[in-house]
Design an enzyme around this catalytic site. Structure first.
Site, PDB file in Angstrom:
ATOM      1  N   ASP A 139      13.287  22.720  -0.693  1.00  0.00           N
ATOM      2  CA  ASP A 139      13.239  23.812   0.277  1.00  0.00           C
ATOM      3  C   ASP A 139      14.049  25.046  -0.125  1.00  0.00           C
ATOM      4  OD1 ASP A 139      14.506  21.509   2.771  1.00  0.00           O
ATOM      5  OD2 ASP A 139      15.439  22.163   0.905  1.00  0.00           O
ATOM      6  N   CYS A 177      17.349  20.684   7.375  1.00  0.00           N
ATOM      7  CA  CYS A 177      16.527  21.899   7.517  1.00  0.00           C
ATOM      8  C   CYS A 177      17.209  22.896   8.446  1.00  0.00           C
ATOM      9  CB  CYS A 177      15.147  21.557   8.097  1.00  0.00           C
ATOM     10  SG  CYS A 177      14.211  20.406   7.096  1.00  0.00           S
ATOM     11  N   CYS A 202      15.112  20.915  -4.691  1.00  0.00           N
ATOM     12  CA  CYS A 202      15.473  20.130  -3.510  1.00  0.00           C
ATOM     13  C   CYS A 202      14.332  20.126  -2.500  1.00  0.00           C
ATOM     14  CB  CYS A 202      16.718  20.691  -2.845  1.00  0.00           C
ATOM     15  SG  CYS A 202      18.149  20.682  -3.909  1.00  0.00           S
TER      16      CYS A 202
END
Lengths: 155, 413
Positions: free
Chosen positions: A44, A111, A42
């Site tokens: 991260d 994030c 993905c």
């Protein structure tokens, strides 16, 4: 895409990069809680480690992140905020606060969600290690809060 | 010598217009502005003369006849006209039938401007086979041969791949198609102008290329359409005044076409020099990076690649953050992370490059303006950025501890 100045600062000079030992070593250390969230495919992966003293206060926090500049900034900022907080105060950090502080655009909200997940995972790991009842986050191993799905429009 | 920043290393995306090209174009905006289709005054004649000259230069670059060049708006249009136009002309059964209109062969790592026209044809009753490339990215004659069917009417294989620069077996595939009486189209956007091209000995029926990849202007392209052995016919996709012998109606973009012709001439003149110089710079870039960093992978075939293109995966760092660390260097990322979609490159995935490496890939596209100093700067800053990110990467730690990250059960988010 233009990054905010704060994101760039965290990217260039991140706070608290590191760990309290190898994967094996930290498993043995009772005062360390580890959270690893995300997945390489993905784009991260965040590893957050917290060091908790006997008063239940997060004395120190360290991170390592594989991800975009915003993911690095979110984890760096999260470690700054965690230091000196109690476990309960730590898990109270909301992803929206990270978004606001770093001026993240909508495509980068995931994030901040990941950073929030990492905090909860680290706290939960610490509690489990020490036989503490995870009162308000029992099955919060990997909470799925408004995360942008990784596999969108596969072709 | 101080390097002037930012550095442009994205010549596979587009190239600057060569000053010689711009100079050739300028009069056609102001004094020689006529419509090349105006047959009854000198303004039209002089525009037509400019177009004719450009057609000769374009044809000379690929050893074609000027009558075999059709002007378009760029490679996307050339590809659409070639694929849809040939399919409609050579279909096996009338459109009313449920499927069965004919079979088309292409490859999964073609540009979208080839894949999407083929997909549209599939919705309209044609069949298609999308060949998977081997790990080195080079599509070979045997793969096409294995996919052939009795009703195959068209094969479309790019000459060189836009993301990794690998060179397919185009002359060999063309020969196969000619043996079997099948029309062969190649999207040569990344190839023509950089490498010697001969549509006769390379067995090409239809060839697309674009002005802005060869130091010409944007918005102009060409399609080569073979006129003899065999004579290739197409159903026009743009109807109107019957320009370009009915293949493509629409008033010609005279300044653009003049620039395209001038760009072709510059390429003919400079090709050998550019190619040797850029190959040396690319090898310097690749060798220096692989020497200074571990877990680095050069994608595609090691040598069968365009001299000016390299695509490198950096293990355990993420592409977008890497780009952020080299923000004075304009390159392209294998990850589409900068857009809303988080999908890594379908080309790299098609080669079997793992998602985690595809996310951390950079394409370096060198060009006529690239200098040794720029490459040295790039090497230094890429190495620095990768090391900076690896210091922060939990995956790199795991790798050093001997943990196989592909075996970990990651929580999907």
């Amino acid at each position: 895409m233009a990054y905010s100045e704060k994101v760039i600062r965290h990217y260039e000079t991140p706070s608290n990069v590191g760990s309290f030992g190898t994967t094996k070593e930290v498993k043995e250390k009772k005062d360390i809680g580890v959270g690893i969230v995300g997945a390489p495919e993905c784009g991260d992966v965040m590893q957050l480690q917290i060091k908790v003293n006997d008063k239940g206060v997060i004395e120190d926090a360290k991170f390592k992140t594989f991800g975009c500049g915003s993911a690095i900034a979110c984890s760096s900022l999260a470690t700054e905020w965690l230091k000196g907080k109690t476990l309960d105060e730590g898990v109270a950090i909301k992803n929206t606060e990270l978004v606001q502080e770093l001026s993240l655009p909508p495509v980068k909200i995931h994030c901040s969600v990941l950073a929030e997940d990492a905090i909860r995972a680290a706290v939960s790991d610490y509690k489990k290690k020490n036989g503490l009842e995870a009162a308000d986050d029992h099955d919060h191993q990997h909470p799925q809060i408004e995360a942008v799905p990784c596999k969108t429009n596969a072709n | 010598m101080a390097v002037k920043l930012p550095i442009y290393l994205d010549h596979n995306a587009t190239t600057p217009v060569d000053p010689r090209v711009l100079e050739a174009m300028l009069p056609y905006f102001t004094t020689k502005f006529g419509n090349s289709a105006s047959r009854n005054h000198s303004f039209g004649w002089e525009a037509e003369a400019g177009v004719d000259k450009a057609r000769e230069r374009a044809a000379a670059l690929i050893n074609a006849s000027p009558k075999e060049i059709i002007w378009t708006s760029g490679s996307t249009e050339s590809n659409n006209l070639a694929i849809k136009g040939a399919a409609a002309m050579y279909e096996k059964a009338p459109r009313t039938a449920e499927g069965g209109r004919g079979h088309i062969i292409t490859c999964t790592i073609e540009h979208k401007a080839v894949l999407d026209p083929v997909k549209r044809l599939m919705r309209e009753g044609f069949d298609a086979t999308f060949i998977d490339p081997p790990k080195d990215g080079v599509v070979r004659r045997e793969q096409i041969e294995a996919a052939l069917r009795d009703d195959t009417i068209l094969v479309s294989i790019m000459w060189a791949n836009n993301e990794i620069g690998t060179i397919n077996e185009v002359p060999e595939i063309g020969a196969l198609c000619h043996e079997k009486g099948i029309i062969f189209h190649t999207d040569a956007t990344q190839w023509v102008g950089k490498m010697p091209t001969n549509v006769e000995t390379d067995n090409i029926d239809l060839l697309s290329w674009s002005g802005h990849k060869i130091y010409g202007p944007k918005g102009v392209g060409a399609l080569y359409v073979r006129r003899r052995k065999p004579r290739v016919r197409l159903v026009a996709q743009m109807d109107g005044g019957g320009h370009e012998r009915g293949f493509r109606s629409g008033t010609l973009n005279v300044p653009g076409i003049v620039g395209f012709g001038a760009a072709c001439e510059c390429c003919s003149a400079d090709m050998d020099k550019d190619r040797d110089r850029l190959l040396a710079l690319r090898q310097h870039l690749e060798q220096s990076i692989t020497k200074q960093l571990d877990t680095v992978q050069i994608n595609g075939h090691p040598t069968r690649r365009l001299p000016h293109t390299t695509n490198i995966s950096f293990g355990f760092v993420e592409g977008e953050s890497l780009m952020m660390g080299i923000k004075e260097i304009a390159v392209s990322s294998g990850s589409a992370c900068t857009s809303a979609s988080l999908e890594p490159s379908y080309v790299l995935k098609g080669l079997g490059v793992g998602d985690e490496l595809a996310h951390s890939s950079l394409r370096f596209g060198l060009g006529r303006i690239t200098t040794k100093e720029e490459i040295d700067y790039t090497i230094e800053h890429v190495v620095r950025a990768v090391n900076h990110l690896r210091d922060m990467s939990p995956l790199y730690d795991m790798h050093k501890e001997g943990i196989d990250i592909t075996k970990i059960q990651w929580a999907q988010h």
